[in-house]
Design a protein around this motif. Structure first.
Motif, mmCIF file in Angstrom:
data_model
loop_
_atom_site.group_PDB
_atom_site.id
_atom_site.type_symbol
_atom_site.label_atom_id
_atom_site.label_comp_id
_atom_site.label_asym_id
_atom_site.label_seq_id
_atom_site.Cartn_x
_atom_site.Cartn_y
_atom_site.Cartn_z
ATOM 1 N N LYS A 157 0.818 -1.217 0.000
ATOM 2 C CA LYS A 157 0.000 0.000 0.000
ATOM 3 C C LYS A 157 0.854 1.271 0.000
ATOM 4 C CE LYS A 157 -4.112 -2.015 0.682
ATOM 5 N NZ LYS A 157 -5.237 -1.876 -0.284
ATOM 6 N N PHE A 158 2.150 1.103 0.208
ATOM 7 C CA PHE A 158 3.031 2.239 0.476
ATOM 8 C C PHE A 158 3.041 3.244 -0.676
ATOM 9 C CE2 PHE A 158 6.944 4.591 0.961
ATOM 10 C CZ PHE A 158 7.117 4.719 2.328
ATOM 11 N N HIS A 159 3.188 2.763 -1.902
ATOM 12 C CA HIS A 159 3.307 3.676 -3.051
ATOM 13 C C HIS A 159 2.093 4.590 -3.147
ATOM 14 C CE1 HIS A 159 3.937 4.260 -7.666
ATOM 15 N NE2 HIS A 159 4.377 5.291 -6.973
ATOM 16 N N GLN A 160 0.915 4.016 -3.169
ATOM 17 C CA GLN A 160 -0.296 4.812 -3.312
ATOM 18 C C GLN A 160 -0.552 5.693 -2.098
ATOM 19 O OE1 GLN A 160 -2.223 5.430 -5.815
ATOM 20 N NE2 GLN A 160 -3.633 6.706 -4.614
ATOM 21 N N GLN A 161 -0.336 5.149 -0.923
ATOM 22 C CA GLN A 161 -0.663 5.877 0.299
ATOM 23 C C GLN A 161 0.314 7.001 0.613
ATOM 24 O OE1 GLN A 161 -3.290 5.775 2.411
ATOM 25 N NE2 GLN A 161 -2.308 7.452 3.520
ATOM 26 N N PHE A 162 1.586 6.720 0.472
ATOM 27 C CA PHE A 162 2.623 7.594 1.022
ATOM 28 C C PHE A 162 3.354 8.409 -0.032
ATOM 29 C CE2 PHE A 162 6.639 8.214 3.559
ATOM 30 C CZ PHE A 162 6.061 8.685 4.726
ATOM 31 N N ALA A 163 3.530 7.828 -1.207
ATOM 32 C CA ALA A 163 4.446 8.424 -2.191
ATOM 33 C C ALA A 163 3.942 8.252 -3.611
ATOM 34 C CB ALA A 163 5.826 7.780 -2.040
ATOM 35 N N ASP A 165 3.394 10.162 -6.069
ATOM 36 C CA ASP A 165 4.033 10.890 -7.169
ATOM 37 C C ASP A 165 5.539 10.618 -7.268
ATOM 38 O OD1 ASP A 165 4.553 12.209 -4.788
ATOM 39 O OD2 ASP A 165 4.394 14.223 -5.633
ATOM 40 N N VAL A 166 5.970 9.551 -6.623
ATOM 41 C CA VAL A 166 7.363 9.098 -6.702
ATOM 42 C C VAL A 166 7.403 7.863 -7.607
ATOM 43 C CG1 VAL A 166 9.253 8.082 -5.339
ATOM 44 C CG2 VAL A 166 7.929 10.002 -4.422
ATOM 45 N N PRO A 167 8.442 7.690 -8.434
ATOM 46 C CA PRO A 167 8.510 6.488 -9.279
ATOM 47 C C PRO A 167 8.331 5.209 -8.471
ATOM 48 C CG PRO A 167 10.202 8.051 -9.932
ATOM 49 C CD PRO A 167 9.563 8.612 -8.692
ATOM 50 N N LYS A 168 7.654 4.244 -9.067
ATOM 51 C CA LYS A 168 7.297 3.023 -8.350
ATOM 52 C C LYS A 168 8.506 2.320 -7.748
ATOM 53 C CE LYS A 168 4.539 -1.195 -8.894
ATOM 54 N NZ LYS A 168 3.703 -2.001 -9.824
ATOM 55 N N ALA A 169 9.593 2.249 -8.499
ATOM 56 C CA ALA A 169 10.799 1.563 -8.010
ATOM 57 C C ALA A 169 11.376 2.274 -6.790
ATOM 58 C CB ALA A 169 11.848 1.476 -9.111
ATOM 59 N N ASP A 170 11.358 3.598 -6.826
ATOM 60 C CA ASP A 170 11.866 4.366 -5.678
ATOM 61 C C ASP A 170 10.959 4.181 -4.458
ATOM 62 O OD1 ASP A 170 13.897 5.293 -7.281
ATOM 63 O OD2 ASP A 170 12.948 7.219 -7.689
ATOM 64 N N ALA A 171 9.647 4.178 -4.707
ATOM 65 C CA ALA A 171 8.704 3.988 -3.606
ATOM 66 C C ALA A 171 8.864 2.611 -2.980
ATOM 67 C CB ALA A 171 7.274 4.181 -4.102
ATOM 68 N N ALA A 176 10.532 -0.601 1.765
ATOM 69 C CA ALA A 176 11.351 -1.638 2.398
ATOM 70 C C ALA A 176 12.218 -1.074 3.516
ATOM 71 C CB ALA A 176 12.227 -2.318 1.354
ATOM 72 N N THR A 177 12.596 0.205 3.406
ATOM 73 C CA THR A 177 13.511 0.796 4.393
ATOM 74 C C THR A 177 12.799 1.707 5.383
ATOM 75 O OG1 THR A 177 14.021 2.657 2.906
ATOM 76 C CG2 THR A 177 15.454 0.723 2.772
ATOM 77 N N GLN A 178 11.484 1.764 5.338
ATOM 78 C CA GLN A 178 10.739 2.642 6.239
ATOM 79 C C GLN A 178 11.041 2.317 7.702
ATOM 80 O OE1 GLN A 178 6.359 1.773 6.816
ATOM 81 N NE2 GLN A 178 6.726 0.311 5.147
ATOM 82 N N ARG A 179 11.039 3.353 8.523
ATOM 83 C CA ARG A 179 11.251 3.164 9.959
ATOM 84 C C ARG A 179 9.923 3.273 10.682
ATOM 85 N NH1 ARG A 179 15.093 7.034 12.318
ATOM 86 N NH2 ARG A 179 14.675 5.746 14.145
#
Length: 257
Positions: A157-163, A165-171, A176-179
């Motif tokens: 859910k991270f890409h849609q929820q949090f980021a 407008d960031v490229p999918k690979a970057d999101a 994976a590295t979220q704290r």
């Protein structure tokens, strides 16, 4: 020979002037929020350092508003000269605490961030207006042996929820590295606000799904923001997707008299 000595003297004077101007720039202290880390500021750091600003990106513990604020406050105390404190998301609650009784903090910059009043919580502010979809995106909590829960955003859910407008690979890397943040931190009441006595600037995206844009606008107006920048189409991580806009807002705060 005289001409050579004069040229050298003028060159030395120019160098001294440049060095003095650079030394006069305040240190920018960047504080990340929940579900992120200090690398979320990388794009902003590149711009600020290119423009001559000393930068410190703090590793926010994400354990509790008072304790995190005390930690960042210790970092601020260790720095010589004026400081611009910048917080993203939950980091806004932290810088609001960290600036208390710190005479070297000249400005606060809230980047898609909470600017709580006394007694308010991050969870309460995010629910004050409709629009946040964070709740359903949270993964099952990690129960801590010391008590309480750590919270993450589900990676799917991270890409849609949090980021968004960031490229999918970057999101995916960010996911994976979220704290994690403790559930208690999001529900901890803030102390007296420092934005009543320290000038503040705000920047956020109008497509933020973590903190509703209406809540961000409310907090900016309440804090009497010196300038509020709303980025069309930007997600919650506006500093990642639009580092130039965020860096410009920080520099406005740094340059203000």
């Amino acid at each position: 020979m005289k001409h050579l000595l004069l040229a050298m003297a003028l060159g030395a004077a120019a160098f001294a002037t440049d060095a003095s101007a650079q030394a006069a720039k305040p240190t920018v202290v960047l504080v990340h929020g929940a579900f992120a880390d200090a690398s979320s500021w990388n794009g902003v750091i590149r711009i600020l350092e290119k423009d001559g600003y000393p930068v410190v990106a703090v590793a926010n513990p994400l354990r509790g508003v008072a304790s995190d604020g005390a930690y960042v406050g210790d970092v601020v105390t260790s720095l010589a000269g004026p400081v611009v404190l910048v917080g993203h998301s939950y980091g806004g609650s932290v810088i609001t605490e960290a600036a208390r009784d710190k005479s070297n903090v000249k400005a606060l910059v809230y980047v898609a961030a909470f600017a709580p009043d006394a007694g308010e919580t991050a969870a309460g502010l995010s629910g004050k207006f409709p629009g946040s979809t964070l709740g359903p995106a949270i993964a099952p909590p990690v129960k801590l042996a010391s008590g309480g829960n750590d919270l993450y955003i589900r990676q799917d859910k991270f890409h849609q929820q949090f980021a968004a407008d960031v490229p999918k690979a970057d999101a995916a890397l960010m996911a994976a590295t979220q704290r994690p943040i403790t559930e208690a931190a999001l529900n901890e009441k803030s102390g007296s606000p420092t934005w009543t006595g320290i000038p503040s600037w705000f920047v956020y995206g109008d497509k933020d799904l973590n903190i509703p844009p209406k809540a961000l606008a409310f907090m900016a107006e309440r804090a009497k923001s010196q300038k509020t920048e709303v980025v069309a189409g930007a997600s919650h991580v506006v500093m990642v997707s639009h580092p130039d806009v965020v860096a410009r807002q920080i520099e406005r705060a740094a340059e203000a008299k």
